[in-house]
Each structure stands twice: as structure tokens, then as C-alpha cells.
Design a protein around this motif. Structure first.
Motif, short mmCIF file in Angstrom:
data_model
loop_
_atom_site.label_atom_id
_atom_site.label_comp_id
_atom_site.label_asym_id
_atom_site.label_seq_id
_atom_site.Cartn_x
_atom_site.Cartn_y
_atom_site.Cartn_z
N HIS A 94 2.05 -22.32 -9.41
CA HIS A 94 2.66 -23.69 -10.27
C HIS A 94 2.61 -24.18 -11.45
CE1 HIS A 94 4.08 -28.15 -10.50
NE2 HIS A 94 5.72 -26.84 -10.67
N ALA A 95 2.39 -24.16 -12.70
CA ALA A 95 2.32 -24.96 -14.09
C ALA A 95 2.60 -25.37 -14.38
CB ALA A 95 1.92 -23.55 -15.19
N VAL A 96 2.17 -26.49 -14.66
CA VAL A 96 2.82 -28.56 -15.22
C VAL A 96 1.94 -27.47 -17.19
CG1 VAL A 96 2.88 -30.04 -15.79
CG2 VAL A 96 2.55 -28.83 -13.56
N GLU A 97 3.11 -27.44 -18.03
CA GLU A 97 2.91 -27.45 -19.43
C GLU A 97 3.39 -29.26 -19.80
OE1 GLU A 97 4.01 -25.20 -23.69
OE2 GLU A 97 5.43 -25.16 -21.53
N ARG A 98 1.79 -29.66 -20.74
CA ARG A 98 1.80 -30.96 -21.63
C ARG A 98 3.70 -30.79 -21.86
NH1 ARG A 98 -3.07 -33.16 -20.96
NH2 ARG A 98 -4.50 -30.97 -20.02
N PHE A 99 4.36 -32.19 -21.76
CA PHE A 99 4.90 -32.19 -22.39
C PHE A 99 6.65 -31.62 -22.40
CE2 PHE A 99 1.62 -34.52 -24.87
CZ PHE A 99 1.62 -35.20 -24.74
N ARG A 100 6.66 -30.24 -21.82
CA ARG A 100 7.64 -29.38 -21.74
C ARG A 100 8.06 -29.57 -20.30
NH1 ARG A 100 8.08 -25.80 -25.98
NH2 ARG A 100 8.40 -24.84 -24.92
N GLY A 101 7.32 -29.49 -19.62
CA GLY A 101 7.84 -29.06 -18.12
C GLY A 101 7.11 -28.56 -17.25
N ASP A 102 7.60 -27.79 -16.43
CA ASP A 102 6.76 -27.20 -15.00
C ASP A 102 7.45 -25.94 -14.73
OD1 ASP A 102 7.74 -28.28 -11.87
OD2 ASP A 102 8.36 -28.24 -13.58
N TYR A 103 6.92 -24.98 -14.61
CA TYR A 103 7.26 -23.40 -14.39
C TYR A 103 6.21 -22.60 -12.64
CZ TYR A 103 7.43 -24.31 -18.67
OH TYR A 103 7.34 -25.14 -20.45
N TRP A 104 7.26 -22.19 -12.38
CA TRP A 104 7.01 -21.23 -10.90
C TRP A 104 6.87 -19.50 -11.12
CZ3 TRP A 104 5.72 -23.66 -6.79
CH2 TRP A 104 5.80 -25.66 -7.04
N GLY A 105 5.85 -19.10 -10.71
CA GLY A 105 6.01 -18.44 -10.85
C GLY A 105 6.95 -16.47 -9.76
N GLN A 106 7.21 -16.24 -9.36
CA GLN A 106 7.56 -14.93 -8.42
C GLN A 106 7.50 -15.18 -7.09
OE1 GLN A 106 11.08 -13.53 -9.07
NE2 GLN A 106 10.93 -14.93 -11.58
N GLY A 107 6.32 -15.58 -6.79
CA GLY A 107 6.03 -15.40 -5.57
C GLY A 107 4.89 -14.25 -4.89
N THR A 108 4.09 -14.14 -4.54
CA THR A 108 3.31 -12.70 -3.55
C THR A 108 3.37 -12.99 -2.21
OG1 THR A 108 1.15 -11.66 -3.69
CG2 THR A 108 1.28 -14.35 -3.98
N GLN A 109 3.79 -12.18 -1.33
CA GLN A 109 2.83 -12.86 -0.11
C GLN A 109 2.39 -12.39 0.86
OE1 GLN A 109 5.88 -13.27 2.30
NE2 GLN A 109 4.39 -12.99 3.85
N VAL A 110 1.29 -13.10 1.70
CA VAL A 110 0.37 -13.31 2.05
C VAL A 110 0.52 -13.37 3.77
CG1 VAL A 110 -2.00 -14.40 2.97
CG2 VAL A 110 -0.93 -14.19 0.47
N THR A 111 -0.07 -11.91 4.55
CA THR A 111 0.43 -11.96 6.29
C THR A 111 -1.17 -11.64 6.50
OG1 THR A 111 2.52 -10.46 5.37
CG2 THR A 111 1.71 -10.37 7.53
N VAL A 112 -1.34 -12.78 7.35
CA VAL A 112 -2.22 -12.55 7.96
C VAL A 112 -2.22 -12.03 9.10
CG1 VAL A 112 -4.41 -14.22 8.90
CG2 VAL A 112 -3.28 -14.58 6.43
N SER A 113 -2.50 -10.89 9.69
CA SER A 113 -2.40 -10.84 10.86
C SER A 113 -3.05 -11.39 12.41
CB SER A 113 -2.32 -8.81 11.17
OG SER A 113 -4.17 -8.04 10.96
N SER A 114 -2.93 -11.11 13.70
CA SER A 114 -4.21 -11.85 14.67
C SER A 114 -4.56 -10.38 15.08
CB SER A 114 -3.13 -12.49 15.23
OG SER A 114 -2.27 -11.75 15.54
N VAL A 161 7.66 -18.89 -20.93
CA VAL A 161 6.98 -19.00 -20.26
C VAL A 161 7.28 -18.13 -18.99
CG1 VAL A 161 5.53 -20.51 -18.78
CG2 VAL A 161 6.24 -21.65 -20.61
N GLU A 162 6.19 -17.21 -18.72
CA GLU A 162 5.43 -16.31 -17.23
C GLU A 162 4.33 -16.78 -16.92
OE1 GLU A 162 6.68 -12.24 -18.83
OE2 GLU A 162 7.24 -12.43 -16.64
N LEU A 163 4.81 -16.93 -15.50
CA LEU A 163 3.76 -16.61 -14.57
C LEU A 163 3.89 -15.48 -13.68
CD1 LEU A 163 3.59 -20.10 -13.13
CD2 LEU A 163 2.56 -19.24 -15.10
N VAL A 164 2.28 -14.92 -13.91
CA VAL A 164 2.00 -13.56 -13.42
C VAL A 164 1.35 -13.65 -11.79
CG1 VAL A 164 1.17 -10.82 -13.60
CG2 VAL A 164 3.22 -12.25 -15.84
#
Length: 116
Positions: A96-116, A2-5
Motif C-alpha cells: 500500500h502506498a500513499v501519494e501526497r495530495f493524490r491518493g493511495d494505491y494497492w498492489g496485486q498481492g503476494t501469497q505467503v504460506t507458512v507450513s507447520s 501508479v503501479e506497485l510491483v
């Protein structure tokens, strides 16, 4: 395997908007829910929003009214539309994803930056 993009992170000014996308591939059975978590420097990872494949949505109080999560079940994809962004929304956002009866998975992460 499983891959989360993830896509859609970036730099935005306060008050602006961003749309995050996450597509899951390699799912063998079926997804029960997908969502987004975030982690700011020095803080614990926290739930932002999640959606079950039955359509139930759950939001953190901090983003309620400013964010909308949606899913495309056929594509195993989840979207997070974030509006009226604030500097305190700055974090790495993880899919984050949860697959029935198999487990959960995480993506690599994406940066969100909010400037003031």
C-alpha cells in the motif's frame, strides 16, 4: 499511472524468514508512506507494518519483534523482513502506498504460506 510491483512471497516452514519488496512506479508527486497489509481467508484486511517517508514505523502487535520494515526513498521501494514466521502469518500480503495530495494505491498481492 501508479503501479506497485510486489515480490518475495512464497512457501516457508514455521520459524523461517521471508523478505517482501514493493516498488512504486509512476509516482508524480511524492510518497508520504508505504506499507504492507495482509488478508487471510475469511478475515478482514489488516495492517502489518508501515513506514512514513519521514522514517516513522508502525507495526501490528502480532508481528512486533519479528518483522522489520524499511524503505529506499530514492527508489520508492519498501521492504518487509519477516522472521520467525508462524502458520498464522499465512495470508495474501498487499503493498500500500500513499501519494501526497493524490491518493493511495494497492498492489496485486503476494501469497505467503507458512507450513507447520
Amino acid at each position: 499511472q501508479v503501479e506497485l510491483v510486489e515480490s518475495g512471497g512464497g512457501l516457508v516452514q514455521a520459524g523461517g524468514s521471508l523478505r517482501l519488496s514493493c516498488a512504486a512506479s509512476g509516482i508524480f508527486l511524492s510518497i508520504s508512506r508505504m506499507g504492507w497489509y495482509r488478508q487471510a481467508p475469511g478475515k478482514q484486511r489488516e495492517l502489518v507494518a508501515e513506514v512514513t517517508w519521514g522514517g516513522t514505523m508502525n507495526y501490528a502487535d502480532s508481528v512486533k519483534g519479528r518483522s522489520t520494515i524499511s524503505r529506499d526513498s530514492a527508489k520508492n521501494t519498501v521492504y518487509l523482513q519477516m522472521n520467525t514466521l508462524r502458520p498464522e502469518d499465512t495470508a495474501v500480503y498487499y503493498c500500500h502506498a500513499v501519494e501526497r495530495f493524490r491518493g493511495d494505491y494497492w498492489g496485486q498481492g503476494t501469497q505467503v504460506t507458512v507450513s507447520s
